[in-house]
Design a protein around this motif. Structure first.
Motif, mmCIF file in Angstrom:
data_model
loop_
_atom_site.group_PDB
_atom_site.id
_atom_site.type_symbol
_atom_site.label_atom_id
_atom_site.label_comp_id
_atom_site.label_asym_id
_atom_site.label_seq_id
_atom_site.Cartn_x
_atom_site.Cartn_y
_atom_site.Cartn_z
ATOM 1 N N CYS A 184 7.495 23.183 54.769
ATOM 2 C CA CYS A 184 6.293 23.713 55.406
ATOM 3 C C CYS A 184 6.400 25.240 55.421
ATOM 4 N N ALA A 185 5.467 25.900 54.782
ATOM 5 C CA ALA A 185 5.560 27.349 54.609
ATOM 6 C C ALA A 185 5.630 28.089 55.941
ATOM 7 N N TYR A 186 4.808 27.727 56.902
ATOM 8 C CA TYR A 186 4.730 28.477 58.155
ATOM 9 C C TYR A 186 5.885 28.176 59.104
ATOM 10 N N SER A 187 6.306 26.907 59.176
ATOM 11 C CA SER A 187 7.289 26.520 60.196
ATOM 12 C C SER A 187 8.710 26.412 59.668
ATOM 13 N N GLY A 188 8.860 26.169 58.368
ATOM 14 C CA GLY A 188 10.177 25.950 57.790
ATOM 15 C C GLY A 188 10.624 24.498 57.813
ATOM 16 N N GLN A 189 9.781 23.587 58.309
ATOM 17 C CA GLN A 189 10.134 22.166 58.308
ATOM 18 C C GLN A 189 10.383 21.679 56.892
ATOM 19 N N LYS A 190 11.485 20.968 56.686
ATOM 20 C CA LYS A 190 11.766 20.349 55.401
ATOM 21 C C LYS A 190 11.414 18.871 55.494
ATOM 22 N N LYS A 191 10.325 18.495 54.860
ATOM 23 C CA LYS A 191 9.842 17.125 54.910
ATOM 24 C C LYS A 191 10.453 16.324 53.764
ATOM 25 N N VAL A 192 11.305 15.356 54.094
ATOM 26 C CA VAL A 192 11.969 14.521 53.099
ATOM 27 C C VAL A 192 11.089 13.310 52.798
ATOM 28 N N TYR A 193 10.970 12.967 51.527
ATOM 29 C CA TYR A 193 10.172 11.799 51.140
ATOM 30 C C TYR A 193 10.831 11.104 49.954
ATOM 31 N N ALA B 280 8.605 21.007 45.262
ATOM 32 C CA ALA B 280 9.483 19.861 45.524
ATOM 33 C C ALA B 280 10.899 20.155 45.064
ATOM 34 N N LYS B 281 11.857 19.825 45.927
ATOM 35 C CA LYS B 281 13.268 20.048 45.619
ATOM 36 C C LYS B 281 14.051 18.777 45.927
ATOM 37 N N ASN C 189 2.074 13.583 56.318
ATOM 38 C CA ASN C 189 1.417 14.422 57.334
ATOM 39 C C ASN C 189 1.453 15.893 56.927
ATOM 40 N N PHE C 190 1.134 16.150 55.663
ATOM 41 C CA PHE C 190 1.104 17.521 55.151
ATOM 42 C C PHE C 190 -0.296 17.864 54.652
ATOM 43 N N SER C 191 -0.523 19.142 54.481
ATOM 44 C CA SER C 191 -1.831 19.620 54.071
ATOM 45 C C SER C 191 -1.675 20.871 53.215
ATOM 46 N N ARG C 192 -2.754 21.236 52.516
ATOM 47 C CA ARG C 192 -2.816 22.492 51.786
ATOM 48 C C ARG C 192 -3.520 23.513 52.669
ATOM 49 N N GLU C 193 -2.770 24.490 53.143
ATOM 50 C CA GLU C 193 -3.287 25.472 54.085
ATOM 51 C C GLU C 193 -3.913 26.658 53.351
ATOM 52 N N HIS C 194 -5.179 26.947 53.647
ATOM 53 C CA HIS C 194 -5.815 28.170 53.157
ATOM 54 C C HIS C 194 -5.379 29.331 54.053
ATOM 55 N N VAL C 195 -4.571 30.237 53.514
ATOM 56 C CA VAL C 195 -4.116 31.378 54.322
ATOM 57 C C VAL C 195 -5.316 32.224 54.717
ATOM 58 N N TYR C 196 -6.103 32.640 53.746
ATOM 59 C CA TYR C 196 -7.415 33.224 54.027
ATOM 60 C C TYR C 196 -8.313 32.018 54.289
ATOM 61 N N ALA C 197 -8.604 31.763 55.560
ATOM 62 C CA ALA C 197 -9.220 30.503 55.977
ATOM 63 C C ALA C 197 -10.531 30.232 55.245
ATOM 64 N N HIS C 198 -10.769 28.957 54.943
ATOM 65 C CA HIS C 198 -11.998 28.566 54.268
ATOM 66 C C HIS C 198 -13.225 29.020 55.060
ATOM 67 N N SER C 199 -13.163 28.883 56.375
ATOM 68 C CA SER C 199 -14.323 29.248 57.199
ATOM 69 C C SER C 199 -14.588 30.750 57.190
ATOM 70 N N TRP C 200 -13.588 31.557 56.804
ATOM 71 C CA TRP C 200 -13.797 33.006 56.722
ATOM 72 C C TRP C 200 -14.548 33.411 55.448
ATOM 73 N N MET C 201 -14.490 32.548 54.440
ATOM 74 C CA MET C 201 -15.015 32.928 53.127
ATOM 75 C C MET C 201 -16.517 33.143 53.179
ATOM 76 N N ASP D 96 16.196 11.445 46.992
ATOM 77 C CA ASP D 96 14.948 11.810 47.653
ATOM 78 C C ASP D 96 14.571 13.259 47.359
ATOM 79 N N SER D 97 13.392 13.634 47.809
ATOM 80 C CA SER D 97 12.885 14.994 47.609
ATOM 81 C C SER D 97 12.461 15.569 48.953
#
Length: 770
Positions: A491-500, A479-480, A510-522, A486-487
Motif C-alpha cells: 500500500c503506497a500510503y501506509s506501507g502495508q504489505k498485502k500477501v496473496y 507485485a513481489k 481489499n485494495f484499490s487504485r488511488e488517484h493521487v490528484y483526486a478524480h473529484s478535483w479534475m 505467495d506474492s
C-alpha cells in the motif's frame, strides 16, 4: 472416442533466446516476463475478440494482441511475445509479433476429452471437450459477456460466454450436453470458453470410454504421476460408456519396471457406468529416481493402451542427483525495472533452482529433501525461480542495483528433491538507472512557455484502461515475491504489505487504485465513463488499502497532520496546523505523491481550455472550503527525493504509457510552476540546504555536455557531485575561482545534487544531466 493424450510434463528444457522457437510447454515453464517464440495451431478466430488460443503437441497457451486479428481458426502460426498473466490466465502479450502465418494446418487438432475434475493449469489454453454435464442456470444466455456454470452432479465448472460469439441470447440447454471450448482462467476459477453455439451439443453416451484416476484426480493418458516413496497406489479405472469395457492386460515397462507391479486379471470386465480399483505396488531396492510406465490395454479404440508414467524415489528417499550443474548465466532485457536471465542446462537434470540476492555474492545452499517455492529464503538469498526452464525473470527489480544469482540443478519434487550443491552457475548484473536521453530537448525551463511545452511533451500518450492497471502496474511492477510461493503488494500510503496467493484480485485483497490528484478535483470530472486519459493515467494511480486508506483519504488534500484523528500503519488522518482536515502518507511516499499530483496538473492543463490548478475549495458536498497546499507538496518533493523504486516505476510507465514524469527526472522543474494558478514562475529557489549569502548561477540545467557554475559574490573552494544513491561521482578540492566548468557528458542521465563550498559557506543545488 476423442483422445485424452497430452504432453509428458517432465521436460528437460534447453536455454533459449527471444528469437529461438521453443515448444509451448517450454514457454509456459519459462514464466512471466520471458520473451518467447512459439509455433502452433490456432483453435479459435475473431469470435473471441483479439485473443487466440494456440497449441502444439506439448501444451496450449493464449495469445492476446491485435497483431494477430487476421488469424483464423486452425491457422498454423509463429509468434513472438512476452509471457504475462491476465487475471490468472497465462498468456503471450506485450508487443506480440506475428512472425509467420503458414495458413490452414494439415491436421486439425482434436479436442482433449476430459472430466470436469481435470480442468486445471495442466491443460490451460488447450482445446477440450467435456461430456455429460448440465447447466446450473436456465432460460437464455444473457446478452454480452457472462459466466454460467455446468455440473457433473458433484462439481461445477465455469462456462465463459463471450459477448462477441453467437451464443449470447440463445436458449440454455436443459438436458445433458457436451461442451467444446478452450480452457481459460479468471482469478482462481478455471473455465471452458465455447466459441460458437455449435460448441454446445446434446450429449450422446459413448459405447466405451476409459478414464483413470489416482486419489480422486483424473490422470490423463500420457501424463506423469509422481508417487515419491508411496508403496501402494490405488488406481481407479472407470468406464464412462454404456457397453462393457474389457481390460485385456496391464503391465509396466521402462528402465525401472521391476520396481513396480499391478495385478489386473486378464480380460477384466468393467461394465458401463462403473469402475474398479486396483493397487500399484512400488518396491524399490536401490537409491535414486525410479521411472516406469503403466500400460493398461483395453478396448477403447482411441486410448489403447492407456499410459501413465510413474516416478518414485528409492531407498534413500531422494531423487537421483544431477551429474553436472547448469553453467554460463547470461542476462538480457536488462532495464531499470526488469531483467531476464538464462543458463545452459546441466547433465542429468530436469529442474533448476535460481537464487538471487541484492548487493553481494550468494552463500546460501539448498538442502536436499526440501521443496522451495518462489520467494522462499535459502540462507542469505531468496528463490527467484524453480522449475524446468533454463530461463528466469525475477520480480521486484529497481534501479541502480547489483543483483547476484546462483543456479542449482536438481531432480525430484514433493520433499524428495536432490540438489547438486557443488559449483552452481553464478553471475551478477546491475540494473539500469534513469534513461532520460534527449526526452526533454524541446523543453527550456527558462522560457515563459515552459508549462505549455512540458505539458505538450508528456501528453498525449498511450492510454491504458483503469481496469488494466492490474495487468500492468501490479503484475509487471508492484507485485513481489514472498515465502511459500505467495506474492505481496505494498500500500503506497501506509506501507502495508498485502500477501496473496495466485492472481491478485482487488476486491478479495481489499485494495484499490488511488488517484493521487483526486478524480473529484479534475476539471473534466466525471472522467471515468467513458474513460479519459486523465482518469486512467498510471503516473497518478497508486495501489492502496481500500477501507483503511483510500476511503479515509477520500478527496481530502494531502498535508501535515498535527492533530491525529486516525492512523493506519505509516499514514495519518486529521487536522493540520490551520485546523483543516488533511491526509498524510508515510514519509517514504510523500515526495512520490507530490510528484504524481504535480505531473497530473502539468499533463492535462489547458486540455479543452481547462485549468488544472490545485482545487480550492476542494468540495461543496461535503463542504471542504480550503485547497491543496502546494508549498507542502514542494517541501515533500525536496525532502523525499526520487529513490531507486520511484525511478524504476517512472521508467516502467514510460515503457508502457510512452511518457515520463518530469518532476522525477528534473527536480527543479517544480519551482517553475505555481500550482495554485498554473502560471509560470520566472525566478525561483527550490534548492536544498540553501545558503542565502551565496548566489549561484548554474546553466544550462538540464545539461547535455558542459555545465557552468558561477558564484556571483565569492570564490568557489571545492565542489562535489552526488547521484541519487548518495555516491560521489565527481569531486574537486582545488578550485579557488568564481567560475567552474563541469563536464557532465560522462555521467548517466538523471538527477544529481551539486554541493558547492565557498568562502561564505556551502550551498546545494539539484541539477539534471540529459
Amino acid at each position: 472416442m476423442i483422445k485424452k493424450l497430452i504432453f509428458v510434463s517432465t521436460l528437460v528444457l534447453s536455454a533459449f533466446t527471444a528469437n529461438s522457437q521453443i515448444t509451448i510447454a517450454a514457454a509456459r515453464a519459462a514464466g512471466v516476463g520471458q520473451t518467447v517464440t512459439i509455433r502452433g495451431i490456432v483453435t479459435n478466430g475473431s469470435e473471441l475478440g483479439s485473443i487466440r488460443y494456440i497449441q502444439d503437441g506439448t501444451a496450449g497457451i493464449a495469445v492476446f494482441s491485435t497483431a494477430i486479428n487476421s488469424v483464423v481458426r486452425y491457422d498454423s502460426i509463429m509468434v513472438t511475445g512476452q509471457i504475462t498473466e491476465f487475471n490468472g490466465l497465462l498468456e503471450i502479450s506485450n508487443s506480440v509479433v506475428l512472425n509467420n502465418n503458414y495458413g490452414q494446418a494439415n491436421v486439425i487438432p482434436s479436442p482433449l476429452q476430459v472430466p470436469i475434475t481435470a480442468v486445471n493449469e495442466t491443460i490451460e489454453g488447450q482445446y477440450i471437450r467435456i461430456d455429460n454435464v448440465t447447466f446450473v442456470q436456465s432460460g437464455n444466455f444473457a446478452a454480452g459477456s457472462t459466466t454460467v456454470q455446468v455440473t457433473d452432479g458433484s462439481q461445477n465448472l465455469d462456462v465463459r460466454i463471450n459477448g462477441s460469439t453467437n451464443i449470447d441470447g440463445t436458449a440454455i440447454p436443459t438436458g445433458p450436453v457436451s461442451i467444446f471450448g478452450l480452457v481459460g482462467q479468471f482469478n482462481t476459477n478455471y473455465q471452458i470458453v465455447p466459441r460458437a453455439v455449435n460448441d454446445i451439443i446434446a450429449y450422446v453416451a459413448p459405447t466405451i470410454e476409459i478414464n483413470v484416476s489416482i486419489n480422486t484426480a483424473t490422470v490423463l493418458t500420457g501424463t506423469n504421476y509422481f508417487n515419491g516413496n508411496t508403496t501402494t497406489i490405488p488406481v481407479k479405472i472407470e468406464n464412462f460408456g454404456v457397453n462393457n469395457m474389457t481390460i485385456s492386460s496391464a503391465n509396466f515397462t521402462g528402465p525401472d519396471a521391476g520396481n513396480y507391479s499391478i495385478t489386473i486379471p486378464a480380460n477384466t470386465i468393467i461394465a458401463g457406468g462403473t469402475s474398479q480399483t486396483f493397487n500399484v505396488t512400488f518396491t524399490p531396492g536401490t537409491p535414486g529416481s525410479k521411472f516406469a510406465t503403466l500400460n493398461i490395454n483395453n478396448d477403447d479404440a482411441d486410448e489403447n493402451p492407456y499410459l501413465i508414467n510413474f516416478e518414485g524415489v528409492g531407498t534413500d528417499n531422494l531423487a537421483t542427483q544431477p551429474t553436472t550443474n547448469a553453467t554460463n548465466i547470461v542476462f538480457n532485457n536488462v532495464k531499470t525495472y526488469t531483467l531476464a536471465g538464462s543458463y545452459t542446462a546441466g547433465t542429468g537434470a530436469t529442474k533448476y533452482l535460481v537464487l538471487w540476492k541484492n548487493g553481494s555474492p550468494i552463500t546460501g545452499v539448498p538442502v536436499d529433501g526440501t521443496t522451495y517455492l518462489r520467494g522462499d529464503v535459502v540462507g542469505d538469498a531468496n528463490v527467484a525461480y524453480s522449475g524446468t526452464s533454463t530461463a528466469f525473470t525475477p520480480r521486484g527489480i529497481i534501479a541502480n542495483q547489483t543483483y547476484y544469482f546462483a543456479v542449482y540443478a536438481y531432480n525430484g519434487q514433493g520433499g524428495f528433491e536432490n540438489y547438486l550443491t557443488t559449483t552452481p552457475a553464478t553471475g551478477n548484473v546491475t540494473s539500469l538507472g534513469q534513461q532520460i536521453n534527449n526526452y526533454y530537448n524541446t523543453v527550456d525551463a527558462n522560457v515563459s512557455t515552459f508549462i505549455n511545452d512540458l505539458g505538450a511533451l508528456v501528453n498525449p500518450h498511450t492510454m491504458i484502461s483503469y481496469f488494466n492497471y492490474k495487468q500492468t502496474m501490479i503484475a509487471e511492477f508492484e507485485a513481489k515475491d514472498t515465502v511459500n510461493g505467495d506474492s505481496y503488494v505494498t500500500c503506497a500510503y501506509s506501507g502495508q504489505k498485502k500477501v496473496y496467493t495466485g492472481s491478485f484480485d482487488w476486491t478479495a485483497n481489499n485494495f484499490s487504485r488511488e488517484h493521487v490528484y483526486a478524480h473529484s478535483w479534475m476539471p473534466s470530472n466525471p472522467a471515468d465513463s467513458p474513460e479519459k486519459p486523465e482518469y486512467t493515467d498510471q503516473h497518478n494511480l497508486l495501489p492502496t488499502n481500500f477501507s483503511n486508506v483510500n476511503s479515509v483519504r477520500s478527496n481530502y488534500p494531502l498535508g501535515v497532520v498535527v492533530t491525529v484523528q486516525s492512523t493506519y500503519l505509516g499514514a495519518k488522518f486529521g487536522l493540520n496546523a490551520n485546523g483543516e482536515t488533511v491526509y498524510e502518507p508515510r514519509d517514504d511516499m510523500k515526495g512520490n505523491a507530490a510528484r504524481s499530483m504535480m505531473y497530473e496538473a502539468i499533463a492535462y492543463n489547458g486540455i479543452n481550455g481547462q485549468n488544472w490548478k490545485f482545487k480550492n475549495p476542494i468540495s461543496n458536498i461535503p463542504f471542504i472550503p480550503y485547497g491543496q497546499d502546494q508549498d507542502v507538496l514542494k517541501q515533500w518533493h525536496m525532502q523525499d527525493l526520487p529513490d531507486n523504486y520511484e525511478i524504476a516505476r517512472n521508467e516502467y510507465i514510460y515503457n508502457v504509457q510512452g511518457n515520463r514524469n518530469p518532476f522525477i527526472d528534473s527536480v527543479d522543474y517544480a519551482c517553475r510552476v505555481d500550482f495554485t494558478t498554473m502560471n509560470y514562475i520566472s525566478s525561483c529557489n527550490l534548492g536544498i540546504n540553501e545558503n542565502t549569502e551565496v548566489a549561484l548561477t548554474i546553466y544550462p540545467n538540464p545539461a547535455d555536455n558542459q555545465m557552468f557554475v558561477n558564484a556571483l559574490n565569492t570564490n568557489i573552494i571545492s565542489y562535489t557531485l552526488v547521484d541519487m544513491q548518495g555516491r560521489e561521482v565527481q569531486t574537486s578540492n582545488l578550485v579557488d575561482d568564481t567560475f567552474v566548468t563541469i563536464n557532465v557528458s560522462q555521467f548517466e542521465a538523471g538527477t544529481y545534487v551539486l554541493k558547492v563550498d565557498t568562502a561564505k559557506g556551502s550551498v546545494q543545488k539539484m541539477i539534471v544531466v540529459r
